[in-house]
Design a protein around this motif. Structure first.
Motif, PDB file in Angstrom:
ATOM      1  N   ASP A 107       0.827  -1.213   0.000  1.00 29.90           N
ATOM      2  CA  ASP A 107       0.000   0.000   0.000  1.00 29.90           C
ATOM      3  C   ASP A 107       0.862   1.265   0.000  1.00 29.90           C
ATOM      4  OD1 ASP A 107      -2.306  -1.472  -0.045  1.00 29.90           O
ATOM      5  OD2 ASP A 107      -2.703  -1.303   2.109  1.00 29.90           O
ATOM      6  N   GLU A 108       1.930   1.253   0.782  1.00 31.18           N
ATOM      7  CA  GLU A 108       2.800   2.428   0.840  1.00 31.18           C
ATOM      8  C   GLU A 108       3.564   2.608  -0.470  1.00 31.18           C
ATOM      9  OE1 GLU A 108       4.415   5.740   3.128  1.00 31.18           O
ATOM     10  OE2 GLU A 108       2.601   4.498   3.202  1.00 31.18           O
ATOM     11  N   ALA A 109       4.053   1.500  -1.033  1.00 30.76           N
ATOM     12  CA  ALA A 109       4.832   1.581  -2.270  1.00 30.76           C
ATOM     13  C   ALA A 109       4.002   2.118  -3.420  1.00 30.76           C
ATOM     14  CB  ALA A 109       5.400   0.210  -2.619  1.00 30.76           C
ATOM     15  N   ARG A 110       2.702   1.831  -3.419  1.00 31.44           N
ATOM     16  CA  ARG A 110       1.841   2.280  -4.521  1.00 31.44           C
ATOM     17  C   ARG A 110       1.776   3.796  -4.638  1.00 31.44           C
ATOM     18  NH1 ARG A 110      -2.385  -2.586  -3.791  1.00 31.44           N
ATOM     19  NH2 ARG A 110      -1.777  -3.771  -5.650  1.00 31.44           N
ATOM     20  N   LYS A 111       2.176   4.499  -3.601  1.00 32.55           N
ATOM     21  CA  LYS A 111       2.226   5.964  -3.677  1.00 32.55           C
ATOM     22  C   LYS A 111       3.364   6.440  -4.581  1.00 32.55           C
ATOM     23  CE  LYS A 111       0.600   6.413   1.124  1.00 32.55           C
ATOM     24  NZ  LYS A 111       0.970   6.892   2.485  1.00 32.55           N
ATOM     25  N   TYR A 112       4.342   5.544  -4.816  1.00 33.97           N
ATOM     26  CA  TYR A 112       5.569   5.974  -5.488  1.00 33.97           C
ATOM     27  C   TYR A 112       5.922   5.171  -6.738  1.00 33.97           C
ATOM     28  CZ  TYR A 112       5.930   7.830  -0.760  1.00 33.97           C
ATOM     29  OH  TYR A 112       5.655   8.468   0.426  1.00 33.97           O
ATOM     30  N   VAL A 113       5.447   3.931  -6.850  1.00 36.97           N
ATOM     31  CA  VAL A 113       5.811   3.084  -7.985  1.00 36.97           C
ATOM     32  C   VAL A 113       4.588   2.320  -8.478  1.00 36.97           C
ATOM     33  CG1 VAL A 113       8.231   2.739  -7.379  1.00 36.97           C
ATOM     34  CG2 VAL A 113       6.513   1.204  -6.435  1.00 36.97           C
ATOM     35  N   ASP A 114       4.713   1.790  -9.678  1.00 35.91           N
ATOM     36  CA  ASP A 114       3.710   0.899 -10.239  1.00 35.91           C
ATOM     37  C   ASP A 114       3.983  -0.490  -9.671  1.00 35.91           C
ATOM     38  OD1 ASP A 114       1.844  -0.434 -11.737  1.00 35.91           O
ATOM     39  OD2 ASP A 114       2.966  -0.322 -13.612  1.00 35.91           O
TER      40      ASP A 114
END
Length: 359
Positions: A107-114
């Motif tokens: 969930d956190e990574a989706r703010k920055y990467v696909d």
């Protein structure tokens, strides 16, 4: 009187470490002050920090081509730190979802990467890990991320996935120092301290140097691995007390015989509690045996109404922290390095008695 603390984190620490810290609390080794009071730039604390890093490198056999960082923010901070340091906007990354902490990282990574979720174990209710060799990682992925051990679900990878040339990144919070590991298999390892390393408030990051220098311009300085490495993790004031205590824990691990000895102890503890569960018609563990965690052991009783009485009676018997995570219920015993075999034996004795009274 100290209890046996089975909490998942902040977790039990070695008594010898706590006693040494107590003895040094007011006057650290003749300095006339506590380690909490001294400047992080002082030669005394720089020595503390350098010794902790050297011990960690020796215990894990960290190759020279890896940097070791001691930072704030915990493992959760690195859910953002990983993509911010390893990718440019619009990049893709592969993630494996084996439970609660994997999901939070995703969930956190989706703010920055696909994010490409290359495996999701929801069909087993997160009681399994992907079969070895089954992962298909997209060639454009900047890295493959997995959580080695799901603290809440008690699921652990019994193998390391092979992503070829794609860097393997892992949250190793619950497994760090529990056994030997081949650091060279990873691009990045990060671990919150509050399981096997020491108190909460610090995260250790081991990062291959060729992956550094990729941070986005907007990454906060305190989360920039390259900037922190160049400043010996002291770009800002670090969590000095936690860092010092981690150093004492690392020294304690050395004195116990290192990670090979830790692995033998931890395997014995896990076999003791899982054996008790498996021989019982009263207790059960939901995790596929091959994916069972050495560190976090969830277990159930036949009637959920018995959970609170179990936890209360255990607490009265000096066995603390056995309530399961609020998201899954049941019970959970976290048996990190500092939990002695005597504590696990006391737990299984209690479990046997409770079963006789309520079975």
């Amino acid at each position: 009187m100290r209890v046996y603390n089975f909490s998942a984190g902040p977790a039990t620490m070695p008594l010898e470490v706590l006693e040494r810290a107590q003895a040094e609390l007011i006057d650290w080794r003749g300095s006339g002050m506590s380690v909490m009071e001294m400047s992080h730039r002082s030669k005394e604390f720089v020595t503390v920090a350098a010794q902790a890093e050297a011990r960690l490198r020796a215990l894990l056999a960290v190759p020279e081509e890896y940097a070791v960082l001691f930072l704030q923010g915990g493992a959760t901070g690195q859910f953002a730190g990983v993509p911010l340091n390893l990718t440019a906007p619009g990049a893709a990354a592969a993630y494996v979802n084996t439970g609660s902490w994997s999901a939070k990282a995703i969930d956190e990574a989706r703010k920055y990467v696909d994010v490409h979720v290359v495996a999701d174990e929801k069909d087993s209710n997160y009681t399994t890990v992907p079969a070895e060799g089954s992962l298909e990682v997209p060639g454009d992925a900047a890295y493959l991320h997995l959580t080695l051990n799901e603290t809440i679900g008690g699921v652990e990878f019994p193998y390391l996935p092979d992503a070829g040339e794609i860097p393997l990144v892992t949250d190793a919070s619950s497994t760090m120092l529990s056994r030997p590991v081949d650091v060279s298999r990873f691009g990045v390892i990060y671990a919150g301290a509050q399981k096997n390393l020491g108190p909460s408030g610090l995260v250790v990051i081991i990062v291959r140097r060729d992956l550094m220098g990729r941070a986005r311009p907007e990454v906060p300085a305190a989360m920039d691995w390259t900037a922190m490495a160049e400043a010996d993790s002291m770009l800002n004031t670090p969590p000095t007390l936690a860092w010092y205590l981690v150093g004492l824990v690392l020294e304690w691990v050395e004195e116990q015989g290192g990670l090979t000895a830790m692995a033998e102890r931890n395997r014995a503890k896990a076999e003791l509690i899982y054996g008790t569960i498996d021989r019982s018609d009263f207790y059960s563990n939901p995790v596929q045996p091959a994916a069972r965690s050495w560190m976090n052991v969830p277990f159930l009783v036949p009637d959920p109404a018995l959970e609170k009485p179990f936890v209360a009676a255990a607490e009265a018997a000096g066995l603390s922290g056995l309530g399961g995570h609020r998201s899954v219920g049941g019970m959970r015993a976290s048996i990190y390095n500092a939990m002695p075999i005597e504590g696990v034996q006391a737990l299984v004795d209690f479990m046997t008695d409770f079963e006789k009274q309520n079975g």
